[in-house]
Structures are given as C-alpha cells and as structure tokens.
Design an enzyme around this catalytic site. Structure first.
Site, short mmCIF file in Angstrom:
data_model
loop_
_atom_site.label_atom_id
_atom_site.label_comp_id
_atom_site.label_asym_id
_atom_site.label_seq_id
_atom_site.Cartn_x
_atom_site.Cartn_y
_atom_site.Cartn_z
N LYS A 16 -9.89 -7.19 8.37
CA LYS A 16 -10.57 -7.38 9.65
C LYS A 16 -10.42 -6.11 10.47
O LYS A 16 -9.42 -5.40 10.35
CB LYS A 16 -10.07 -8.61 10.40
CG LYS A 16 -8.63 -8.51 10.87
CD LYS A 16 -8.21 -9.77 11.60
CE LYS A 16 -6.77 -9.62 12.08
NZ LYS A 16 -6.28 -10.82 12.73
N HIS A 61 0.83 -1.20 0.00
CA HIS A 61 0.00 0.00 0.00
C HIS A 61 0.87 1.26 0.00
O HIS A 61 0.60 2.21 -0.73
CB HIS A 61 -0.95 0.01 1.21
CG HIS A 61 -2.25 -0.63 0.94
ND1 HIS A 61 -2.39 -1.99 0.84
CD2 HIS A 61 -3.47 -0.11 0.73
CE1 HIS A 61 -3.66 -2.27 0.59
NE2 HIS A 61 -4.33 -1.15 0.51
#
Length: 183
Positions: free
Chosen positions: A102, A37
């Site tokens: 999550k 990322h």
C-alpha cells in the site's frame, strides 16, 4: 469486471496491465517485509543464494497475524511499501515481477518497474480479514527467526488488487490526482 491473472506472472500479462486496472490474483506468491528484504538484499550483495528464485514472482508486503483455529492464516493486510524501496530495484533486477503493498513508491522504484517490465499492485488497507480469506495455503520457507516477517509461500485465490504502477511507467495515484484537479 475485474481481470483474472495468475502468479507467477508472465511478460504478456504484465504488459497488458494498466494503472487503475482492478483484478483478482490467484496462484503462488511470497511474503516479505522490511527485515526479510534487508536480509535478501544483503545476501545479494554477498553473492549468496536467495531463499527462492525471484524470476517472475510476486512478493506481498505483509506480516500476517497467527492463525486462529480453523484458519489458514490470521489477518493479512498490506504493509506500507516505501519501507522496501531501498531494496526493490535490486530484487527487480534479479527477476521479481510483482509487488503488493500500500502507498506510493519512490521515483527510483518506479523507473526500475518500467525498466524491468514489472508491476506494483495495491491491496486495500483495512481489508486484512477479506484478504486472509483469499489465502488457501501458507508455508514458511525462510528466515523463520523473523517471526511474522519470515518469508512465506502463499497459495491465493481471487485476491483483490489494483494496479498502481504499470510496466509502461504509469502511476494510478498520479492519474487520480490529475483527474481530481481537472474536475
């Protein structure tokens, strides 16, 4: 009964998903964790081309373990999503439509999900072996030097997920807490 959806995602599918929906995802998705990322984000800032077109794509926050004999992939459980929050609004602005991880997302990410008509799914932590069985093909496509954090293209079949943040701004975690307080 779980909803069946296919990636890449289309706007009609996204707009019909609601926080709390249980679904099975099939199709093509990509993996990327913290280091990938950061690298994609820095590439965007530098005006460089990303390793794949983000338009309508889904990124799974996972760093899979190596595959054993006769396996496509090793354990492939979700990574905590908040570590990607700094980079997510930029990627959503570039066309990303789904994320799998999550945990909670910050307010800026939730606003960006709503503005960009995207969706955040939760994969159940602790289900890495089950999720690995849903992955039918794996190919490293970028940042191989990052090892388990390299970007991979996955073909998945019936990956079990829950919609946490929908395109209408609903948050399943907040809904759950409010229902618990009312009980």
């Amino acid at each position: 009964m779980p909803i069946q959806i296919t990636a890449p995602l289309d706007l009609d599918t996204i707009e019909n998903l609601k926080a709390g929906d249980v679904l099975f995802l099939s199709g093509t998705i990509y993996t990327a964790r913290d280091a990938a990322h950061k690298r994609m984000y820095e590439s965007c800032l530098a005006g460089d081309v990303l390793p794949f077109d983000l338009t309508n794509q889904v990124i799974y926050y996972v760093g899979p373990t190596p595959a054993k004999d006769n396996q496509v992939i090793g354990s492939a459980g979700p990574t905590t999503s908040e570590r990607m929050d700094k980079y997510t609004p930029t990627l959503l602005d570039l066309g990303l439509k789904g994320m799998i991880g999550k945990g909670y997302r910050n307010e800026e990410v939730k606003r960006s999900i709503k503005i960009n008509k995207a969706v955040y799914f939760a994969a159940i932590g602790g289900s890495a072996a089950l999720i690995a069985q849903c992955i039918k093909h794996v190919e490293v496509i970028a940042y191989e030097d990052l090892g388990t954090e390299a970007i991979r293209k996955l073909e998945v079949e019936n990956m079990p997920l829950i919609v946490i943040n929908d395109a209408n701004g609903q948050d399943y975690y907040e809904i759950g807490v409010a229902a618990f307080k009312e009980a």
